[in-house]
Design an enzyme around this catalytic site. Structure first.
Site, mmCIF file in Angstrom:
data_model
loop_
_atom_site.group_PDB
_atom_site.id
_atom_site.type_symbol
_atom_site.label_atom_id
_atom_site.label_comp_id
_atom_site.label_asym_id
_atom_site.label_seq_id
_atom_site.Cartn_x
_atom_site.Cartn_y
_atom_site.Cartn_z
ATOM 1 N N ASN A 213 -19.605 -43.613 -52.290
ATOM 2 C CA ASN A 213 -18.379 -44.412 -52.173
ATOM 3 C C ASN A 213 -17.359 -43.875 -51.173
ATOM 4 O O ASN A 213 -16.509 -44.624 -50.705
ATOM 5 C CB ASN A 213 -17.746 -44.650 -53.557
ATOM 6 N N TYR A 214 -17.420 -42.586 -50.890
ATOM 7 C CA TYR A 214 -16.612 -42.001 -49.791
ATOM 8 C C TYR A 214 -17.568 -41.160 -48.962
ATOM 9 O O TYR A 214 -17.516 -39.928 -49.016
ATOM 10 C CB TYR A 214 -15.493 -41.116 -50.337
ATOM 11 N N LYS B 123 -26.331 -32.740 -48.005
ATOM 12 C CA LYS B 123 -27.286 -33.780 -48.406
ATOM 13 C C LYS B 123 -26.470 -35.036 -48.709
ATOM 14 O O LYS B 123 -25.881 -35.169 -49.788
ATOM 15 C CB LYS B 123 -28.057 -33.306 -49.653
ATOM 16 N N THR C 69 -28.121 -41.254 -50.048
ATOM 17 C CA THR C 69 -28.984 -42.005 -49.129
ATOM 18 C C THR C 69 -28.215 -43.206 -48.578
ATOM 19 O O THR C 69 -28.172 -43.424 -47.367
ATOM 20 C CB THR C 69 -30.282 -42.420 -49.841
ATOM 21 N N ASP D 122 -34.506 -31.991 -56.272
ATOM 22 C CA ASP D 122 -34.610 -30.809 -57.136
ATOM 23 C C ASP D 122 -34.893 -29.561 -56.326
ATOM 24 O O ASP D 122 -34.404 -28.471 -56.637
ATOM 25 C CB ASP D 122 -35.743 -30.998 -58.168
ATOM 26 N N GLU E 91 -17.981 -33.143 -59.807
ATOM 27 C CA GLU E 91 -17.024 -34.223 -60.014
ATOM 28 C C GLU E 91 -17.851 -35.437 -60.414
ATOM 29 O O GLU E 91 -18.609 -35.977 -59.608
ATOM 30 C CB GLU E 91 -16.242 -34.508 -58.729
ATOM 31 N N ARG F 220 -14.969 -46.500 -57.825
ATOM 32 C CA ARG F 220 -14.287 -45.207 -57.663
ATOM 33 C C ARG F 220 -14.356 -44.483 -59.010
ATOM 34 O O ARG F 220 -14.148 -45.104 -60.050
ATOM 35 C CB ARG F 220 -12.809 -45.405 -57.299
ATOM 36 N N CYS F 221 -14.638 -43.179 -58.949
ATOM 37 C CA CYS F 221 -14.703 -42.435 -60.212
ATOM 38 C C CYS F 221 -13.358 -42.500 -60.919
ATOM 39 O O CYS F 221 -13.290 -42.473 -62.144
ATOM 40 C CB CYS F 221 -15.127 -40.993 -59.963
ATOM 41 N N THR F 222 -12.278 -42.611 -60.138
ATOM 42 C CA THR F 222 -10.932 -42.596 -60.705
ATOM 43 C C THR F 222 -10.393 -43.992 -61.003
ATOM 44 O O THR F 222 -9.197 -44.135 -61.262
ATOM 45 C CB THR F 222 -9.963 -41.916 -59.721
ATOM 46 N N GLU G 14 -19.179 -46.427 -68.236
ATOM 47 C CA GLU G 14 -18.531 -46.559 -66.928
ATOM 48 C C GLU G 14 -19.229 -47.656 -66.127
ATOM 49 O O GLU G 14 -20.394 -47.487 -65.754
ATOM 50 C CB GLU G 14 -18.639 -45.227 -66.180
ATOM 51 N N ARG H 191 -7.300 -39.728 -57.004
ATOM 52 C CA ARG H 191 -7.535 -38.318 -56.653
ATOM 53 C C ARG H 191 -6.387 -37.745 -55.826
ATOM 54 O O ARG H 191 -5.961 -36.627 -56.016
ATOM 55 C CB ARG H 191 -8.856 -38.242 -55.879
HETATM 56 O O1 G3H Z 1 -14.950 -41.706 -56.650
HETATM 57 C C1 G3H Z 1 -14.347 -40.638 -56.760
HETATM 58 C C2 G3H Z 1 -13.270 -40.292 -55.827
HETATM 59 O O2 G3H Z 1 -12.963 -38.913 -55.904
HETATM 60 C C3 G3H Z 1 -12.033 -41.117 -56.061
HETATM 61 O O3 G3H Z 1 -11.106 -40.905 -55.057
HETATM 62 O O4 G3H Z 1 -9.076 -41.722 -56.257
HETATM 63 O O5 G3H Z 1 -9.066 -41.382 -53.798
HETATM 64 O O6 G3H Z 1 -10.358 -43.261 -54.796
HETATM 65 P P1 G3H Z 1 -9.838 -41.864 -54.969
#
Ligand code: G3H
Length: 477
Positions: free
Chosen positions: A156-157, A179, A182, A217, A252, A285-287, A379, A439
């Site tokens: 995603n980033y 790494k 993909t 792995d 993370e 986004r994880c956040t 999630e 973040r």
């Molecule tokens: O997807 C995880 C990212 O660390 C989120 O970053 O809060 O800037 O979108 P962000």
């Protein structure tokens, strides 16, 4: 005329001896936008050896010299901003504006990392502070690099979260095996082209692309790796932690960030932050805010405002600058549909959304969600937002804490004492008071607890995580 991208080994762009490549398919154009190398285990070994060799000399040159390369890298990224942003857009389906911002944020991140490192000093300690210790003993405590850092960012980033690992590793004297995800590998390769242009010494950074089943792995368990910094899903992170040896890890991982709306909240403001928090980049986004816990007294009003705000979101192609864009792949969209169907089967109400076209899921608000529904806990990593009505702040805290995740939480209230009281009880890395979960700014510590990760990021914390303390004791006469 689809481009085939090389991997980066010991300062050279190479084709893999495997003779195999992986197609990268755009999530919204559905065409192959490029091919990356599916490298072999032997090539992973070569990359790690090159990194080990290069790291020694790199750690010996002065911090100022290392800084020059990183400043050049930041400048080069800005110069390549349009080219890189275009690739990010095509490869991971992020709007061009967000992709351009990602590149600028990355250059800013690199520069701040350099400046932070330039201003980090060790300490000295006197022996006689401890009972029986001698005044003639003095410890000098400095930070030294760990060696070879394995950096694994998510899709995603693909540029920013890669550089957020590379820059702190490099400035503190480490070498890196990078790494890329993909889906995101071409963007990552472009970012390394900028580093190559900046003249980074050969072998210091190696980009390994390939099938997870062949090299995943193998990399994680490789004896030449001294530290792993991983961002991605909780399942993968948990597996990685089991396989990695006795080396430092920073993970993370996923989140289920709650937006807690108290009965005294400014609902218009709260809704603005919740919508932006939940739906930017389709919630990938994880956040992202992934559940709303709202006091029942203001729930109807909030739901109405959220509905209006959702209707203002642009839905469609990243090329048209839309906020809601097709998800990274059809599996991701299938998963959202499963969560929605499960919730509806158990009595949730669709406020708006629940429409799918290919990988594109329209922004979906679900009301009357309860704890029997999967969407209350899992999630989605997509544009679906469950609303859970609560009868007290304590109930909101309890539901927030029942989650397996602990990344961030937002609390919306006009009462600062209440905000602090709730913030103190929530088991997460960060609590945002009257703001969306996110973040940045990138020098703040960024921490996930429970299933959301381990260790800390944020510029200074990342530098610390990629170095260790070394103590030299002077025994004076
Ligand atoms: O997807 C995880 C990212 O660390 C989120 O970053 O809060 O800037 O979108 P962000």
């Amino acid at each position: 005329n689809v481009s085939t991208y090389s991997f980066y080994l010991n300062g050279e762009w190479k084709e893999s001896k495997s003779g195999q490549t992986i197609d990268i398919v755009s999530p919204y154009r559905h065409d192959v936008i490029g091919k990356v190398q599916a490298i072999t285990k032997e090539e992973v070994d070569e990359a790690v050896h090159a990194a080990q060799k290069a790291q020694k000399g790199w750690a010996e040159i002065s911090l100022q010299e290392r800084a020059k390369y990183l400043y050049n890298w930041a400048d080069e990224l800005v110069r390549m901003q349009s080219e890189i942003a275009e690739i990010i857009m095509k490869e991971v389906g992020k709007s061009l504006k967000d992709a351009r911002n990602e590149v600028v944020r990355t250059a800013d991140f690199i520069r701040y990392t350099v400046e932070e490192a330039l201003h980090m000093n060790g300490e000295s300690m006197k022996g006689d502070s401890f009972p029986g210790g001698s005044k003639s003993k003095v410890a000098i405590v400095e930070r030294v690099p760990l060696g070879v850092v394995l950096a694994i960012p998510p899709f995603n980033y693909p540029v920013n979260l890669a550089a957020a690992k590379l820059a702190p590793a490099l400035i503190s004297g480490n070498a890196v095996i990078f790494k890329p995800a993909t889906q995101g590998a071409i963007s990552g390769i472009k970012m390394i082209e900028a580093l190559h242009q900046a003249g980074i010494p050969q072998g210091l950074v190696n980009v390994v692309t390939g099938r997870g089943s062949v090299i995943g792995d193998y990399l994680v368990e490789h004896k030449g790796i001294n530290m792993i910094s991983f961002t991605g899903g909780t399942n993968t992170g948990t597996q990685l932690a089991k396989k990695a040896g006795m080396i430092p890890l920073v993970l993370e991982l996923g989140g289920k960030d709650p937006g807690i709306v108290c009965e005294d909240a400014d609902l218009q403001e709260a809704a603005k932050h919740i919508i932006s928090g939940a739906f930017s980049y389709s919630g990938q986004r994880c956040t992202a805010i992934k559940r709303v816990l709202v006091h029942e007294k203001v729930a109807n009003e909030l739901v109405n405002i959220l509905k209006e705000e959702v209707h203002k979101l642009s839905v469609g192609s990243p090329e048209d600058g839309c906020t809601i864009v097709p998800l990274i792949d059809s599996k991701a969209a299938d998963f959202i549909q499963i969560l929605i169907a499960d919730a509806l089967g158990k009595g949730a109400e669709v406020v708006t959304g629940n429409k799918r076209e290919g990988n594109l899921i329209y922004p979906t608000l679900l009301d009357d969600v309860n704890d029997t529904m999967r969407v209350a806990w899992e999630e989605p990593f997509g544009p679906v937002l469950p609303i859970i009505r609560v009868s007290s702040d304590q109930e909101a805290v309890d539901i927030a804490n029942e989650s397996e995740f602990g990344l961030q939480a937002s609390v919306f209230t006009k009462d600062i004492n209440k905000a602090f009281s709730i913030a103190n009880k929530i088991e997460v890395g960060s609590v945002q008071i009257n703001g969306r979960t996110e973040r940045g700014p990138d020098h703040f510590p960024f921490i996930g607890v429970k299933g959301s990760g381990m260790g800390a990021q944020g510029i200074r914390k990342s530098i610390e995580s990629m170095t260790r303390e070394k103590v030299t004791v002077l025994n004076l006469q």
